[in-house]
Write a protein that holds these residues in place. Structure first.
Motif, PDB file in Angstrom:
ATOM      1  N   ARG A 136      -1.818  -8.734  -0.787  1.00  0.00           N
ATOM      2  CA  ARG A 136      -0.708  -7.857  -0.377  1.00  0.00           C
ATOM      3  C   ARG A 136      -0.087  -7.187  -1.597  1.00  0.00           C
ATOM      4  NH1 ARG A 136       1.303  -8.507   5.537  1.00  0.00           N
ATOM      5  NH2 ARG A 136      -0.614  -9.454   6.283  1.00  0.00           N
ATOM      6  N   GLY A 155      -2.331  -4.470  -2.509  1.00  0.00           N
ATOM      7  CA  GLY A 155      -2.143  -3.345  -1.592  1.00  0.00           C
ATOM      8  C   GLY A 155      -0.876  -2.559  -1.908  1.00  0.00           C
ATOM      9  N   ARG A 156       0.191  -3.272  -2.230  1.00  0.00           N
ATOM     10  CA  ARG A 156       1.451  -2.578  -2.524  1.00  0.00           C
ATOM     11  C   ARG A 156       1.342  -1.739  -3.798  1.00  0.00           C
ATOM     12  NH1 ARG A 156       3.696  -7.661  -0.935  1.00  0.00           N
ATOM     13  NH2 ARG A 156       4.012  -7.429   1.311  1.00  0.00           N
ATOM     14  N   ALA A 194      -0.460   1.307  -2.842  1.00  0.00           N
ATOM     15  CA  ALA A 194       0.403   2.195  -2.064  1.00  0.00           C
ATOM     16  C   ALA A 194       1.406   2.917  -2.977  1.00  0.00           C
ATOM     17  CB  ALA A 194       1.137   1.392  -0.982  1.00  0.00           C
ATOM     18  N   ALA A 246      -6.244  -3.773   4.743  1.00  0.00           N
ATOM     19  CA  ALA A 246      -5.450  -3.471   3.550  1.00  0.00           C
ATOM     20  C   ALA A 246      -5.652  -2.013   3.118  1.00  0.00           C
ATOM     21  CB  ALA A 246      -5.840  -4.414   2.417  1.00  0.00           C
ATOM     22  N   CYS A 247      -6.878  -1.528   3.193  1.00  0.00           N
ATOM     23  CA  CYS A 247      -7.156  -0.137   2.804  1.00  0.00           C
ATOM     24  C   CYS A 247      -6.413   0.832   3.727  1.00  0.00           C
ATOM     25  CB  CYS A 247      -8.656   0.133   2.832  1.00  0.00           C
ATOM     26  SG  CYS A 247      -9.544  -0.667   1.475  1.00  0.00           S
ATOM     27  N   ALA A 293      -3.646   0.191   5.382  1.00  0.00           N
ATOM     28  CA  ALA A 293      -2.204   0.077   5.161  1.00  0.00           C
ATOM     29  C   ALA A 293      -1.791   0.812   3.892  1.00  0.00           C
ATOM     30  CB  ALA A 293      -1.815  -1.395   5.080  1.00  0.00           C
ATOM     31  N   ALA A 294      -2.615   0.729   2.845  1.00  0.00           N
ATOM     32  CA  ALA A 294      -2.226   1.277   1.539  1.00  0.00           C
ATOM     33  C   ALA A 294      -2.852   2.642   1.274  1.00  0.00           C
ATOM     34  CB  ALA A 294      -2.629   0.298   0.443  1.00  0.00           C
ATOM     35  N   GLU A 308       2.470   1.205   5.900  1.00  0.00           N
ATOM     36  CA  GLU A 308       2.682   0.569   4.615  1.00  0.00           C
ATOM     37  C   GLU A 308       2.279  -0.893   4.689  1.00  0.00           C
ATOM     38  OE1 GLU A 308       7.455  -0.129   5.183  1.00  0.00           O
ATOM     39  OE2 GLU A 308       6.734   1.509   3.917  1.00  0.00           O
ATOM     40  N   VAL A 309       2.174  -1.507   3.536  1.00  0.00           N
ATOM     41  CA  VAL A 309       1.804  -2.914   3.495  1.00  0.00           C
ATOM     42  C   VAL A 309       2.998  -3.715   3.983  1.00  0.00           C
ATOM     43  CG1 VAL A 309       1.070  -4.805   2.005  1.00  0.00           C
ATOM     44  CG2 VAL A 309       0.242  -2.473   1.577  1.00  0.00           C
ATOM     45  N   PHE A 331      -5.351 -11.822   1.980  1.00  0.00           N
ATOM     46  CA  PHE A 331      -4.513 -10.754   2.525  1.00  0.00           C
ATOM     47  C   PHE A 331      -3.529 -11.245   3.590  1.00  0.00           C
ATOM     48  CE2 PHE A 331      -8.096  -8.513   0.700  1.00  0.00           C
ATOM     49  CZ  PHE A 331      -7.460  -7.502   0.012  1.00  0.00           C
ATOM     50  N   LEU A 334      -3.023  -5.094   8.785  1.00  0.00           N
ATOM     51  CA  LEU A 334      -2.271  -6.210   8.231  1.00  0.00           C
ATOM     52  C   LEU A 334      -1.081  -6.491   9.152  1.00  0.00           C
ATOM     53  CD1 LEU A 334      -2.159  -5.401   4.384  1.00  0.00           C
ATOM     54  CD2 LEU A 334      -3.789  -6.832   5.634  1.00  0.00           C
TER      55      LEU A 334
END
Lengths: 681, 681
Positions: A215, A218-219, A222, A263-264, A266-267, A458-459, A577, A600
């Motif tokens: 995460r 991912g953030r 992002a 994750a991809c 979300a970010a 978003e994550v 994740f 996510l």
């Protein structure tokens, strides 16, 4: 929170420990490149045997240095590694890059990382290939790397080298490069943040096997994306053999395929599957403005090239619309009679007749308003090969095409069989991406077009854990989910035939009777549907009892199966994740058709609805062929509620409602399941 | 039947009409290359203005030539074309290659072709780019082409040029090349036969837009394949814009996507979607023996390369199995301790340590019996870049790898970031394919593996047409199909509520009632299912009558829908390829999920069963998750029967049973449809 990585990327002084005079050794390759930065900083070479290396006198130890050194690069045998790290910290190093390998899988990596971090320094590696910074002219890598605007962070040295070669061919290069190695200290997430803050960097390319805190990774991605720097990720998939490759390489855990995909999404990370694709996608992202829609014009100097490109564009889900009559009329004025002025446009000899026709046609297509992007495919860049007289005009046309593209605010992507020609380079210098293969140009374009349409997710942040569930049987699963807001049919858990009949009467006929205890109840014959009276309940009860001897039974209101569609909604806890929510068609279809959307967890109802819309099977919910439209909002609410529960219960490995019956008015859970997480996950 | 094409590919003499001294003109490019064959044959240059061209005195007309000329190449303005063809035939030409364009779409092509054919000669073009024969040193094309063993037949000149450039990079070239142009006389099928008979040719590459007689095309391809010469086809897909590209290019009809797919399956043609893929697939087919199974070992000089390759191989549906303990033990002896000896194998420095480790590891993997193919990925070919001392051993290793691969009888495919290096060329010379991008190596391998598993189907012969159908309404469709062997539920066509009730009583309750006349009956509410008594029949009848006023009704036995799975079976008449059979999930699923198998009709029951097995949804028929296995043989029989009818009724454009209910014992048609063919199709 964020560490100062200035000593890593722009050190005032550098020491190379293990510098060697032997041209077959890493210590030689690294030292020779480090010395290229001597006009920017002091470069010390250290070799425990002393003597001369590359024309410089070496020091026998870091402790011989007179002033503190910012960055120490270490390429020594495994046995000498730890004492060298100690020496480096004593010598004042604030950044260490460790090429040496051999510490993985033993806990020594972790100890090394902690020691360096505790000393206020930062460590790249061990087991890495070095680093590079184009702006500070820092070359601490085994190979020559092209300078450019792409930051590369890679857990594999050789893959990064391949990417660097492909980047060079595409007229691109690295702004910064970090070979991650074992990530004993600096993580991908921290390095992504460093690249985001780096002005020269336009895009971030990643090869990562081990995401650590997925995460946080991912953030960071992002944040890069929000700063206008696209992130493109090459990673191995979750297949068994790929996971074996990872385990043996870095001792890392393979993250599950669905979790990476979630994750991809979300970010807003672009996922690719090869070095070639990584560079082609980056080329598109860096050099093109995203198209504002899906309409593509194709121009080719030959009908074959145009037709192949049109096939590929249509297959990618983009449109190749007919051009409007005014546009066609304008093209007719510009081109010879043999040319095709529909879409694709075929210059059909118009290029040989006058190379500037490329410019006129591209201008017409970019400005006409009929399309959002233009693909040029075929022979451009090769006309100079036919006759010298074509060469200069072709170069001028390349530059002009780049200029008019920049002015149009719409993307032009070029494929040519002369991708290494001077006119192709003129296009690239002017900011137009040029591809060797047309399918790769179309892939880049479809990524660009998808970006424009992407929902901004978003994550998500994980909630504080709720009190762990006690039981994890069917009743407990149902109770947890119902309390969280997932609607279920009326139900009673009973033992004994009389109790079954009483429960059925209370709920109202028809009912379903289920044996409790077995996980795949329907496979074993432990589910009987559509029981219309007390006699039927008794018969079903006795039959199941005789066959399966279940611990207890569930009597449930019969759902109107023929009025709805069955979905599967669920969540799974991924080691890297965290909780990942998923939805697909229910019953046997989910497994057979592999039509699943992931995200996510937790997801909002709006996000859950977007997941539903992304299913191939979505038309089944949306009133395909005269069927009634179903309550998609209710299904989305149920999925969102389940995802919130999964996120609040880290002790649950899998949480599932299968099927969730989506009806014209509402949705109903017909089954529920909890699997506790394995302690090792 | 087969024409002698010796005068075309190995003429005793050649004349170039339209030869020009202007280096910007086709007549110049063609004449200069024709003259390269002067040591093999007389080459006459003809220009109506006379004078000197390329150091030779020209003739003003073909009629000035003293002896008959075998082959005449024509590149003159459109207005002079027909008289030049007449002159050529008068001058004794037995083969004509017409570069000139402008005759398309007017019927003049057809007349020109007929004239040449009637004179006993053969014509390539008009509107083509020329021909080439490596063996006879015949260069009658506008560009230099590499010599090799791939025969290329192309309807687009520029695409063929791109293929030639990609072939050269891959160490391949053309044995023969024919630019098809408008196919006024010689067809693709005839030319495929000529390539099949050509000893130097190892594979046949096609870019075709207009298949003419699609079945004859398919048969020619099947003959080539039977002779051991794989056929690889690049064509545009049936998308609307691609079809526009074709129409404007050669006036040809776009063949429907499904029909092309069906023809490729029947004739074992490898379909590709870009020039790049064409050459990569051919490289694999020419240079590799097909693997005998699906098991792949991967070796890389880096864990990243191995992991990426493993991901791609697994995604392609191949296996990356663990290696057996003896193999692992053997690799441990050969490699340094840091190496990974599972699958993928990571040399991890073993290459730098001793380049011959590539040879040892490849030998172990190719001979161990654990796998059917080996993929080498990463850096091979680049070690010489690090240090001169690596260069010679690396070349020797390349040659040795090729030798041991040939001896092993299993394929080795290589991807390297140094695909243009001397060691890569050494591999190619030794018969090992080398790819620039790993996904392209994996694509080629998966084609090879699929070949080994392919069922040998052939292009079916159409039966003599049956008597055309009279009516084409629901009853007629049902009657035709039932007579042909497709089982249906019991049914009566009636008018009036009383007749409906009588029919229902005769058939037995429950029944279904359908309004006749509308095509999509279920969408309009004209179908009522599960009517259990005379009252229900009356109510349904009156309701439909009031809403839809149908001409008549169908009363049918209610099928046990919950015991089976609904399929759609059908056939469609394609303008080029004739009847094409298809099967998919029935009801709304077929359209929503795009899960359909196609074949040229008629198909045998065995072929129909293979089509069913190829569906993603096949597990639904085969007893997925404890469901009963359904009668796949009955469904296959119904599909075969329908395909035979479609093949015997060229007046039918579409013939469909949707749904066909497949039950544990048998299959039942529940609806049927005929659409007559549009006269233009």
């Amino acid at each position: 929170m964020t560490r100062d990585l200035q000593p890593l990327f722009a050190p005032g002084s550098v020491a190379v420990v293990g510098a060697s005079a032997d041209p077959r050794k890493w210590g030689n390759w690294l030292a020779s490149r480090a010395l290229r930065g001597e006009h920017r900083r002091a470069v010390h070479l250290v070799n425990h045997r002393g003597g001369e290396v590359l024309g410089r006198e070496t020091h026998r130890s870091l402790l011989e240095l007179e002033a503190p050194v910012d960055l120490v690069l270490i390429t020594v045998p495994e046995a000498a590694l730890e004492s060298t790290v100690d020496d480096a910290l004593t010598a004042g190093a604030r950044a260490l890059v460790v090429i040496s390998a051999g510490t993985e899988g033993s806990g020594r990596d972790i100890a090394l990382g902690a020691k360096v971090r505790d000393a206020g320094a930062a460590l790249v590696g061990p087991n890495c290939l070095g680093i590079f910074d184009a702006q500070s002219e820092l070359e601490l890598a085994s190979n020559d790397l092209p300078a450019g605007t792409v930051a590369m962070i890679s857990q594999s040295g050789n893959l990064a080298l391949e990417v660097s070669m492909l980047a060079r061919e595409a007229g691109l290069g690295f702004s910064r490069f970090v070979s991650l190695g074992n990530q004993a200290d600096l993580t991908t997430a921290e390095l992504i943040d460093a690249m985001t803050a780096h002005e020269l960097t336009q895009a971030i390319a990643l090869y990562v096997e081990d995401f650590r805190d997925g995460r946080e990774f991912g953030r960071a991605a992002a944040r890069a994306r929000a700063a206008g720097k696209p992130v493109v990720l090459l990673t191995v998939s979750g297949h068994e053999a790929a996971a074996r490759a990872i385990r043996s390489h870095t001792g890392a855990l393979a993250s599950d395929e669905a979790a990476i995909e979630a994750a991809c999404r979300a970010a807003a990370i672009e996922r690719v599957s090869s070095p070639r694709q990584l560079i082609d996608v980056i080329q598109g992202l860096i050099r093109c403005v995203p198209p504002r829609g899906q309409r593509v014009a194709i121009m080719g100097d030959g009908g074959g090239h145009g037709g192949i490109a049109a096939s590929l564009v249509a297959k990618a889900g983009l449109q190749v619309p007919e051009l409007s009559p005014p546009t066609v009329a304008r093209l007719r004025e510009q081109l010879p009679p043999s040319a095709a002025c529909s879409n694709p446009v075929d210059l059909a000899g118009g290029g040989e007749a006058d190379i500037r026709n490329f410019e006129r046609v591209a201008h017409t297509l970019l400005e006409c308003g009929d399309v959002d992007a233009v693909v040029l495919t075929g022979y451009f860049g090769g006309y100079g090969e036919y006759a010298e007289v074509f060469a200069d005009p072709e170069m001028a046309t390349g530059a002009a095409l780049a200029e008019l593209t920049a002015a149009a605010g719409r993307p032009l992507l070029v494929q040519t069989m002369y991708a290494s020609s001077p006119p192709a380079d003129a296009l690239r210098r002017g900011g137009v991406p040029v591809f060797r293969a047309v399918e790769h140009a179309v892939d880049a374009l479809s990524r660009l077009a998808a970006q424009a349409e992407r929902d901004p997710f978003e994550v998500p942040v994980l909630p504080d854990p709720a009190a762990p569930v006690g039981d994890h049987d069917y009743e407990a699963a149902r109770a947890l989910l119902a309390a969280g807001g997932v609607p279920f049919v009326a139900q009673r858990t009973i033992s004994g035939a009389a109790a079954a009949q009483a429960a059925a009467a209370e709920i109202g006929y028809p009912v379903a009777l289920k044996a409790l205890g077995a996980v795949h109840k329907s496979d074993a014959g432990g589910v009987r549907l559509g029981l219309t009276d007390a006699g039927a309940v008794l018969a079903a009860y006795e039959d199941i009892e005789a066959q399966l001897h279940p611990s207890s039974f569930s009597v449930e209101a019969m759902a109107p199966l023929d009025r709805g569609v069955e979905l599967l909604i669920g969540a799974r806890w991924d080691a890297r994740f965290g909780p990942v929510a998923l939805v697909g068609l229910g019953g046997v279809y989910a497994e057979v058709l592999h039509d699943v959307a992931v995200a996510l967890a937790p997801v909002t109802p709006a996000h859950a609805a977007a997941m539903l819309r992304s299913l191939r099977a979505f038309p089944l919910l949306d009133g395909a062929r005269g069927r009634p439209a179903l309550d998609v909002a209710a299904a989305a609410d149920a999925l969102a509620a389940l995802s919130v529960l999964a996120a609040a219960h880290p002790e649950i490995g899998e949480l599932e409602v299968n099927p969730l019956l989506v009806l014209p008015d509402g949705a109903l859970g017909l089954d529920a399941r909890i699997v506790l997480r394995h302690p090792a996950d």
